[in-house]
Design an enzyme around this catalytic site. Structure first.
Site, PDB file in Angstrom:
ATOM      1  CB  SER A   1      -0.977   0.123   1.260  1.00 38.37           C
ATOM      2  OG  SER A   1      -1.965   1.051   0.998  1.00 38.37           O
TER       3      SER A   1
ATOM      4  CG  ASP B   1      -6.255   0.529  -0.735  1.00 41.82           C
ATOM      5  OD1 ASP B   1      -5.420   1.429  -0.841  1.00 41.82           O
ATOM      6  OD2 ASP B   1      -6.167  -0.268   0.149  1.00 41.82           O
TER       7      ASP B   1
ATOM      8  CG  ASP C   1      -3.011  -0.664  -2.557  1.00 46.39           C
ATOM      9  OD1 ASP C   1      -3.062   0.559  -2.188  1.00 46.39           O
ATOM     10  OD2 ASP C   1      -3.734  -1.915  -1.773  1.00 46.39           O
TER      11      ASP C   1
ATOM     12  CG  ASP D   1      -2.877   3.880  -1.664  1.00 41.56           C
ATOM     13  OD1 ASP D   1      -3.638   3.861  -2.475  1.00 41.56           O
ATOM     14  OD2 ASP D   1      -2.835   3.157  -0.467  1.00 41.56           O
TER      15      ASP D   1
END
Length: 451
Positions: free
Chosen positions: A101, A245, A243, A241
């Site tokens: 992340s 999400d 990833d 960010d």
């Protein structure tokens, strides 16, 4: 949770506590548990972010899964929410995301979704963990029973992009936006996604090298985006960010539009359309007092859960609520997704921005922000240390004394990170000076505790 799985899967520093050997056993254990659950060998999707270690971990996971007879569908570099969506779309039995992340590139992680696109249950995680930690060999397959890798799946990202585009009814024409891809997974999808709209979209930090993900960019570092938005006279800045999400935004004046403000804007729009189930938004204990004030003023109920998008989602599913999230930028729209999705969030906000005809600063001003100071106290990576600190009478006593000083005009939240060796100290107060003084006092105490 157990010794491997934290609040967001398995996390670690690659080469230290997250190795190819561990990833291989994770692949084996996930496959064995799914085989026991379903009475047949499973089909598993795998997606990853842009970290240099992701290819290595993907290879180890594929080897582990296929050695146990499972089939693998690699999706390539793709956002976390895309893995959840495509796992459902192709009717796979599970999806695995390789990502840490917002963490630095040296870190990575392994997160598992079930066939419905939700994070694996605690019970199944525990079974997977038991098999990994037992150190006993798992029964591998031979000959024609070995699993296979299904090729040509990387183009499935366009199915995900089509899905996101389908959540917007307006053309978005006339808007100018600057998008920060964090040198992460969004770089693989955001340019194609926004090219499908009549919108002027420029991009920064969209050239991953394997070691530059989240490095002074993305939703954890908004300084450069804010400067470029104001200098370039953009209507909005959007930051993902690693990833993708989560999503934070910058208004035309350079101010941050965080997850609380995003939920306020989108939640009020849903209320006005009769779409806000139970007239409720789901936040967390970290939600700013300004979001509480906004909800009270607009006859909207705010339900707060412990920190973590997993906790938010569980509450939403339990009662059928349709919007929830975290101040940090995880926003969940259950009408469209089973997890937080940064690109989906950006599109929903942009649609409201276009319809309103207002500047982003005015749109976001409906939700005030109280001064808030957050300090992350780094700790040695020792088992049980965070728990011992949190149970310290000295710390608990100090928190009580500081709360008395605030006199009911603020709040204090001290909590352990679920993914890193950190204690997070958050203070809200009437003034930034009060918040800073209180947070620094408690952070200094945490640093000097003899546990």
């Amino acid at each position: 949770m157990g010794k491997l799985f934290g609040t967001d899967g398995i996390r670690g520093i690659v080469g230290e506590n997250l190795t190819a050997d561990l990833a291989y056993r994770v692949g084996q254990a996930v496959t064995q548990v799914l085989t026991e659950e379903k009475g047949r060998t499973p089909l598993v999707t795998i997606g990853m972010d842009t970290r240099i270690s992701s290819d290595m971990l993907e290879g180890a996971l594929i080897a582990g899964i296929t050695s146990m007879g499972g089939d693998v569908m690699p999706l390539g570099t793709i956002p976390t929410p895309a893995v959840a969506y495509l796992t459902i779309k192709v009717e796979a039995d599970a999806g695995i995301v390789i990502s840490a992340s917002h963490n630095p590139f040296e870190h990575n992680g392994i997160k598992v979704f079930n066939g419905q696109g939700y994070k694996l249950s605690d019970a199944l995680e525990e079974r997977v963990e038991e098999k990994i930690l037992s150190n006993e060999p798992m029964p591998t397959k031979k000959g024609g029973d070995i699993g296979k890798r299904i090729h040509g799946m990387k183009n499935l990202k366009y199915e995900y992009i089509k899905h996101l585009a389908g959540t917007v009814q307006d053309d978005l024409g006339g808007l100018r936006v600057l998008i920060d891809c964090a040198n992460g997974a969004a770089a693989a999808t955001a340019p194609d996604l926004f090219a499908g709209f009549e919108i002027e979209a420029d991009f920064i930090h969209k050239k991953p090298t394997g070691v530059n993900i989240n490095r002074k960019c993305g939703s954890t570092y908004l300084k450069s985006l804010a400067a470029m938005v104001t200098a370039g006279e953009y209507d909005l800045g959007i930051a993902f960010d690693g990833d993708a999400d989560r999503c934070l935004m910058i208004d035309e004046k350079g101010n941050v539009v965080d997850g609380d403000k995003t939920m306020a804007v989108c939640g009020l729009n849903m209320r006005d359309q009769g779409l806000l189930t139970g007239r409720t938004i789901v936040g967390t204990v970290m939600s700013n007092l300004g979001l509480h004030e906004f909800c009270n003023k607009n006859n909207i109920r705010l339900v707060c859960t412990p920190v973590g998008d997993r906790n938010v989602l569980e509450k939403m599913l339990e009662f059928g609520y349709r919007i929830g999230g975290e101040q940090s930028g995880h926003t969940i729209f259950t009408d469209y997704a089973t997890t937080g999705d940064g690109q989906l969030t950006a599109l929903q906000f942009l649609q409201i921005l276009k319809r309103s005809g207002k500047p982003a600063s005015e749109l976001a001003s409906i939700c005030p922000s109280y001064p808030q100071t957050l300090i992350n106290v780094e700790l040695p990576n020792q088992p049980g240390l965070k728990e011992r600190i949190m149970n310290s009478e000295e710390l608990l006593g100090a928190i009580r004394r500081e709360e008395e000083k605030l006199g009911g005009d603020g709040r204090i939240l001290v909590r352990p990170s679920g993914t890193e060796p950190l204690i997070r100290v958050m203070v809200e107060a009437k003034t930034i000076q009060q918040a800073d003084d209180c947070a620094n006092c408690l952070a200094d105490l945490v640093k000097t505790l003899k546990i």
